[in-house]
Every structure is written in C-alpha cells, then in structure tokens.
Design a protein around this motif. Structure first.
Motif, mmCIF file in Angstrom:
data_model
loop_
_atom_site.group_PDB
_atom_site.id
_atom_site.type_symbol
_atom_site.label_atom_id
_atom_site.label_comp_id
_atom_site.label_asym_id
_atom_site.label_seq_id
_atom_site.Cartn_x
_atom_site.Cartn_y
_atom_site.Cartn_z
ATOM 1 N N ARG A 12 49.885 48.325 37.602
ATOM 2 C CA ARG A 12 48.735 47.477 37.273
ATOM 3 C C ARG A 12 49.229 46.077 36.944
ATOM 4 O O ARG A 12 50.318 45.916 36.404
ATOM 5 C CB ARG A 12 47.979 48.050 36.088
ATOM 6 C CG ARG A 12 47.294 49.365 36.388
ATOM 7 C CD ARG A 12 46.595 49.926 35.147
ATOM 8 N NE ARG A 12 45.909 51.158 35.436
ATOM 9 C CZ ARG A 12 46.471 52.358 35.419
ATOM 10 N NH1 ARG A 12 47.746 52.484 35.136
ATOM 11 N NH2 ARG A 12 45.772 53.433 35.708
ATOM 12 N N GLY A 13 48.421 45.081 37.266
ATOM 13 C CA GLY A 13 48.794 43.710 36.971
ATOM 14 C C GLY A 13 47.590 42.799 37.036
ATOM 15 O O GLY A 13 46.466 43.236 37.322
ATOM 16 N N LYS A 14 47.834 41.528 36.782
ATOM 17 C CA LYS A 14 46.791 40.519 36.840
ATOM 18 C C LYS A 14 47.161 39.497 37.902
ATOM 19 O O LYS A 14 48.337 39.191 38.094
ATOM 20 C CB LYS A 14 46.639 39.834 35.480
ATOM 21 C CG LYS A 14 46.167 40.783 34.415
ATOM 22 C CD LYS A 14 45.976 40.104 33.099
ATOM 23 C CE LYS A 14 45.486 41.130 32.095
ATOM 24 N NZ LYS A 14 45.287 40.546 30.783
ATOM 25 N N TRP A 15 46.148 39.005 38.582
ATOM 26 C CA TRP A 15 46.379 37.950 39.562
ATOM 27 C C TRP A 15 46.816 36.684 38.833
ATOM 28 O O TRP A 15 46.366 36.402 37.726
ATOM 29 C CB TRP A 15 45.118 37.657 40.368
ATOM 30 C CG TRP A 15 44.623 38.806 41.197
ATOM 31 C CD1 TRP A 15 43.444 39.472 41.043
ATOM 32 C CD2 TRP A 15 45.279 39.418 42.306
ATOM 33 N NE1 TRP A 15 43.335 40.461 41.989
ATOM 34 C CE2 TRP A 15 44.452 40.445 42.783
ATOM 35 C CE3 TRP A 15 46.495 39.202 42.949
ATOM 36 C CZ2 TRP A 15 44.783 41.250 43.864
ATOM 37 C CZ3 TRP A 15 46.830 40.003 44.022
ATOM 38 C CH2 TRP A 15 45.984 41.006 44.470
ATOM 39 N N ASP A 16 47.679 35.897 39.476
ATOM 40 C CA ASP A 16 48.150 34.663 38.857
ATOM 41 C C ASP A 16 48.435 33.632 39.934
ATOM 42 O O ASP A 16 49.085 33.935 40.939
ATOM 43 C CB ASP A 16 49.433 34.942 38.056
ATOM 44 C CG ASP A 16 49.870 33.752 37.230
ATOM 45 O OD1 ASP A 16 49.014 33.123 36.595
ATOM 46 O OD2 ASP A 16 51.079 33.443 37.237
ATOM 47 N N GLY A 17 47.948 32.421 39.722
ATOM 48 C CA GLY A 17 48.248 31.319 40.631
ATOM 49 C C GLY A 17 47.720 31.494 42.037
ATOM 50 O O GLY A 17 48.349 31.046 42.999
ATOM 51 N N LEU A 18 46.571 32.138 42.180
ATOM 52 C CA LEU A 18 46.008 32.313 43.519
ATOM 53 C C LEU A 18 45.509 30.971 44.050
ATOM 54 O O LEU A 18 44.829 30.224 43.345
ATOM 55 C CB LEU A 18 44.850 33.310 43.488
ATOM 56 C CG LEU A 18 45.192 34.752 43.114
ATOM 57 C CD1 LEU A 18 43.918 35.584 43.050
ATOM 58 C CD2 LEU A 18 46.178 35.355 44.100
ATOM 59 N N THR A 19 45.844 30.688 45.279
ATOM 60 C CA THR A 19 45.341 29.479 45.928
ATOM 61 C C THR A 19 43.916 29.739 46.407
ATOM 62 O O THR A 19 43.455 30.889 46.455
ATOM 63 C CB THR A 19 46.208 29.099 47.141
ATOM 64 O OG1 THR A 19 46.095 30.146 48.127
ATOM 65 C CG2 THR A 19 47.660 28.908 46.750
ATOM 66 N N ALA A 20 43.225 28.686 46.785
ATOM 67 C CA ALA A 20 41.870 28.836 47.310
ATOM 68 C C ALA A 20 41.878 29.708 48.562
ATOM 69 O O ALA A 20 40.991 30.545 48.749
ATOM 70 C CB ALA A 20 41.267 27.464 47.613
ATOM 71 N N ALA A 21 42.896 29.539 49.397
ATOM 72 C CA ALA A 21 42.988 30.333 50.627
ATOM 73 C C ALA A 21 43.240 31.810 50.312
ATOM 74 O O ALA A 21 42.640 32.696 50.929
ATOM 75 C CB ALA A 21 44.096 29.787 51.518
ATOM 76 N N SER A 22 44.129 32.095 49.359
ATOM 77 C CA SER A 22 44.408 33.491 49.042
ATOM 78 C C SER A 22 43.208 34.137 48.344
ATOM 79 O O SER A 22 42.916 35.312 48.583
ATOM 80 C CB SER A 22 45.685 33.626 48.200
ATOM 81 O OG SER A 22 45.579 32.936 46.983
ATOM 82 N N ARG A 23 42.495 33.389 47.513
ATOM 83 C CA ARG A 23 41.279 33.914 46.885
ATOM 84 C C ARG A 23 40.237 34.259 47.954
ATOM 85 O O ARG A 23 39.611 35.317 47.913
ATOM 86 C CB ARG A 23 40.689 32.914 45.895
ATOM 87 C CG ARG A 23 41.522 32.732 44.640
ATOM 88 C CD ARG A 23 40.871 31.759 43.665
ATOM 89 N NE ARG A 23 39.667 32.320 43.068
ATOM 90 C CZ ARG A 23 39.646 33.184 42.063
ATOM 91 N NH1 ARG A 23 40.779 33.596 41.543
ATOM 92 N NH2 ARG A 23 38.504 33.629 41.592
ATOM 93 N N ALA A 24 40.068 33.356 48.929
ATOM 94 C CA ALA A 24 39.097 33.593 49.999
ATOM 95 C C ALA A 24 39.481 34.830 50.809
ATOM 96 O O ALA A 24 38.618 35.641 51.163
ATOM 97 C CB ALA A 24 39.010 32.371 50.898
ATOM 98 N N LYS A 25 40.770 34.981 51.097
ATOM 99 C CA LYS A 25 41.231 36.144 51.857
ATOM 100 C C LYS A 25 40.995 37.430 51.070
ATOM 101 O O LYS A 25 40.513 38.421 51.623
ATOM 102 C CB LYS A 25 42.716 36.003 52.182
ATOM 103 C CG LYS A 25 43.260 37.161 52.972
ATOM 104 C CD LYS A 25 44.729 37.006 53.285
ATOM 105 C CE LYS A 25 45.196 38.239 54.042
ATOM 106 N NZ LYS A 25 46.613 38.352 54.123
ATOM 107 N N LEU A 26 41.327 37.435 49.780
ATOM 108 C CA LEU A 26 41.110 38.623 48.949
ATOM 109 C C LEU A 26 39.629 38.973 48.871
ATOM 110 O O LEU A 26 39.255 40.147 48.988
ATOM 111 C CB LEU A 26 41.676 38.404 47.543
ATOM 112 C CG LEU A 26 43.189 38.422 47.420
ATOM 113 C CD1 LEU A 26 43.620 37.953 46.034
ATOM 114 C CD2 LEU A 26 43.746 39.803 47.715
ATOM 115 N N LEU A 27 38.776 37.976 48.690
ATOM 116 C CA LEU A 27 37.335 38.231 48.614
ATOM 117 C C LEU A 27 36.792 38.764 49.933
ATOM 118 O O LEU A 27 35.939 39.654 49.941
ATOM 119 C CB LEU A 27 36.591 36.961 48.199
ATOM 120 C CG LEU A 27 36.795 36.550 46.740
ATOM 121 C CD1 LEU A 27 36.172 35.180 46.480
ATOM 122 C CD2 LEU A 27 36.223 37.600 45.806
#
Length: 111
Positions: A12-27
């Motif tokens: 388990r972990g927490k997301w950290d330092g996600l870029t706008a592009a990586s956030r969009a891809k994850l979503l």
C-alpha cells in the motif's frame, strides 16, 4: 536446496508528485484498476480509485521459506516500485504485508 513458499503480498502507498499527464492517464484507466479487477498475480496488479490519494498493489512472490514473510514483503515492495517507476508514477509511504499461503490454515465449515 531451500524450500520455496508462495506468498501473497499487498503493498500500500500514496501517490506523490503526479504530473498532469500521469493523473489524466490514471483517471482514464481507473475503471480497469478497481477492486473488481484486483487479483494476486506474479506480475502484480495495481488498484486505486478516482480520488488518486492512495493505491495498493498485489502480487505473488515465491521465496525461500527460511527467509520468511519479511523477505517476501520486501520483494513485493521492490516489484511494486519497479512497476510504478516503469509507468512513470510517483509514490511515497510504502508499507506491505505478506501471507505465507503454504502455512495458512483454512477452516472449513462442518456439515
């Protein structure tokens, strides 16, 4: 030769330092990484929700029984780190648990 055991590891972990592009891809892929798709596999499986606060990663680790659950948990964390790094995703606060499937007792209901 040491005896090999099979461990199920949850990291388990927490997301950290996600870029706008990586956030969009994850979503965009969130529906494919929900709990309904979450399984223990040798390759590992990532699960998270659309809030993008935390995640979990499940994998199967084969390791020497003498090394115990602590080593299996460490190997699971390494596998999760490698998968997240390869995907270009940032994380923090990893913690893991491992269960030795070869010593787990299964209680069956009597008829």
């Amino acid at each position: 030769m040491a005896t090999q055991h099979t461990y199920r590891v949850i990291v388990r972990g927490k997301w950290d330092g996600l870029t706008a592009a990586s956030r969009a891809k994850l979503l965009a892929e969130a529906d494919r990484h929900g709990l309904s798709q979450y399984r223990f596999t040798p390759e590992g499986a990532l699960a998270y929700d659309a809030a993008l606060h935390s995640f979990s990663y499940r994998c199967v680790i084969a390791s020497d029984a003498a090394d115990g659950e602590e080593m299996a948990a460490a190997l699971g964390e390494e596998k999760a780190e490698a998968a997240l790094t390869a995907a270009g995703l940032g994380w923090r606060d990893l913690r893991s648990t491992a269960t030795d499937m070869d010593t787990m007792k299964i209680n069956r209901k009597s008829r």
